[in-house]
Design a protein around this motif. Structure first.
Motif, PDB file in Angstrom:
ATOM      1  N   UNK A 142     -20.195  62.568  -5.690  1.00 25.49           N
ATOM      2  CA  UNK A 142     -19.191  62.149  -6.658  1.00 25.49           C
ATOM      3  C   UNK A 142     -19.500  60.816  -7.318  1.00 25.49           C
ATOM      4  N   UNK A 143     -20.729  60.319  -7.100  1.00 26.60           N
ATOM      5  CA  UNK A 143     -21.069  59.007  -7.663  1.00 26.60           C
ATOM      6  C   UNK A 143     -21.008  59.004  -9.186  1.00 26.60           C
ATOM      7  N   UNK A 168     -15.123  52.654  -5.391  1.00 29.31           N
ATOM      8  CA  UNK A 168     -15.330  54.016  -4.898  1.00 29.31           C
ATOM      9  C   UNK A 168     -16.810  54.391  -4.980  1.00 29.31           C
ATOM     10  N   UNK A 169     -17.423  54.041  -6.098  1.00 28.31           N
ATOM     11  CA  UNK A 169     -18.848  54.329  -6.293  1.00 28.31           C
ATOM     12  C   UNK A 169     -19.683  53.645  -5.216  1.00 28.31           C
ATOM     13  N   UNK A 170     -19.415  52.378  -4.964  1.00 29.29           N
ATOM     14  CA  UNK A 170     -20.211  51.619  -3.996  1.00 29.29           C
ATOM     15  C   UNK A 170     -19.978  52.100  -2.570  1.00 29.29           C
ATOM     16  N   UNK A 171     -18.762  52.565  -2.287  1.00 28.68           N
ATOM     17  CA  UNK A 171     -18.468  53.049  -0.938  1.00 28.68           C
ATOM     18  C   UNK A 171     -19.226  54.324  -0.600  1.00 28.68           C
ATOM     19  N   UNK A 176     -27.865  49.718  -5.496  1.00 26.52           N
ATOM     20  CA  UNK A 176     -27.448  48.948  -6.670  1.00 26.52           C
ATOM     21  C   UNK A 176     -28.085  49.512  -7.936  1.00 26.52           C
ATOM     22  N   UNK A 177     -27.292  49.582  -8.999  1.00 17.53           N
ATOM     23  CA  UNK A 177     -27.772  50.056 -10.294  1.00 17.53           C
ATOM     24  C   UNK A 177     -27.148  49.198 -11.380  1.00 17.53           C
ATOM     25  N   UNK A 178     -27.826  49.102 -12.497  1.00 18.97           N
ATOM     26  CA  UNK A 178     -27.398  48.194 -13.562  1.00 18.97           C
ATOM     27  C   UNK A 178     -26.035  48.579 -14.122  1.00 18.97           C
TER      28      UNK A 178
END
Length: 398
Positions: A142-143, A168-171, A176-178
């Motif tokens: 779901x990223x 939510x994305x980081x969890x 890491x992305x720009x």
């Protein structure tokens, strides 16, 4: 938005490829006439004859799985034919039908959300993306969904919701992305979350160390939070990294050296600014740095350059010359100080210089003049002292 457009077009083609699979595995669930139409339309679409494919499928069936399946195909073909409104209508019918199996429903809803986003129907797109996030297919983290949610909230200026989306994305344990980090920084800046933004910018710089924007934002935030040592380290590191520096960047670097108690280095950085000799304000700043560094000769030289462009700075030249014992030279500089507010000070400066040159009579005259222009304790002290010297000199002579 162009980047999003390319991403969504790629998603469309992926969905179109998925149709090929479904056509071969689920055609038996379609009524025979509809299955024939679907196959014919697909062959036309494969040749990019989208309008002809659409003409084959409309009007769509009225009931059940036939309608859902054809609506989904039409939604894709309308999109490929750059007809957003009918694409949204068709995909909405497919999603609301409840006839599609779970995976097909999720993919179709994803397509609908993407098209709504391209059509700038942000609230409706968000509604669909949140539903997608609640029912993720097996193996899908779901990223990408949470990243899209964050992007839309950012577009709407909903900064806290943007941060929640990125969280939510980081969890999900994504590296890491720009894109997510830049959204996070933007939202943190809008919410005045300076400390958090500094951390995010440092993470961004690990990914894009050559991007000046991140360096300058980091430096500005460190200055805003009074972390002047960190700001100096960051800006100096950016320079070592090869980040191109404009005139104002060099001025900022010099300012930070001065704020961190390194005025000599500040003055040296100022020397690298193009056109320094033709800019009075920059010359004054450099002269002040040299003066703070107690590099007196360089300070005098720089003040002299500034005085050539603006005569008000002759007074600074004179003060430093007097301090450094350049008594003969300072007399000619004092002749150039014309500002009325400096009359008494100039006379006192002449008094001191003439005294050091053993011209007591002339020195006394200047002391008297200074006291007439502006009576002061200093002027009176000089008068008493110089008169005393004259008396001593007469006694010695006699």
């Amino acid at each position: 938005m162009m980047k999003a457009h390319r991403l969504l077009r790629a998603a469309v083609w992926l969905t179109a490829g998925w149709i090929t699979l479904v056509a071969s595995t689920q055609a038996a669930t379609l009524s025979a006439p509809i299955a024939a139409k679907a196959l014919k339309a697909k062959k036309l679409a494969d040749k990019e004859h989208y309008q002809q494919a659409i003409d084959v499928l409309v009007p769509m069936p009225k009931r059940g799985y036939d309608q859902a399946y054809i609506a989904r195909m039409l939604g894709i073909f309308y999109w490929q034919n750059e007809q957003l409104e009918p694409s949204i209508k068709a995909l909405t019918i497919a999603v609301n039908s409840n006839e599609l199996e779970a995976q097909s429903m999720w993919s179709t809803r994803h397509m609908l959300a993407d098209v709504l986003l391209i059509d700038k129907q942000y609230d409706k797109a968000l509604h669909q993306y949140y539903r997608l996030a609640k029912r993720l297919p097996k193996g899908n983290k779901g990223d990408k969904i949470w990243l899209r949610i964050s992007q839309i909230h950012y577009q709407l200026g909903q900064w806290r919701k943007t941060l929640r989306g990125v969280q939510h994305y980081e969890q999900l344990g994504m590296p890491d992305a720009v894109q997510p980090l830049s959204l996070k920084v933007g939202a943190q800046l809008q919410l005045s979350q300076w400390a958090g933004a500094i951390i995010s910018l440092k993470r961004l710089l690990l990914l894009e160390p050559d991007k000046k924007q991140w360096w300058m934002q980091l430096v500005n935030l460190e200055m805003r939070t009074k972390r002047y040592g960190d700001a100096l380290d960051s800006l100096a590191l950016a320079r070592l990294q090869g980040i191109p520096f404009e005139q104002h960047d060099r001025q900022l670097l010099a300012q930070l050296y001065a704020q961190n108690g390194i005025p000599e280095r500040a003055a040296q950085v100022m020397s690298t600014i193009k056109g320094l000799a033709n800019n009075t304000n920059l010359l004054v700043t450099q002269a002040q740095y040299w003066q703070r560094a107690k590099a007196w000769d360089k300070a005098i030289e720089t003040w002299q350059l500034a005085a050539r462009r603006d005569k008000q700075y002759h007074w600074q030249v004179a003060q430093l010359m007097l301090q450094q014992g350049q008594y003969q030279a300072v007399l000619s500089v004092l002749d150039k100080v014309e500002e009325p507010e400096h009359k008494a000070d100039v006379a006192l400066a002449r008094t001191r210089a003439l005294y050091q040159l053993h011209q007591v009579d002339h020195a006394l005259k200047q002391a008297y003049y200074a006291n007439r222009v502006q009576p002061s304790v200093e002027a009176k002290s000089w008068i008493r002292y110089l008169k005393h010297l004259k008396r001593l000199s007469k006694k010695h002579t006699s």
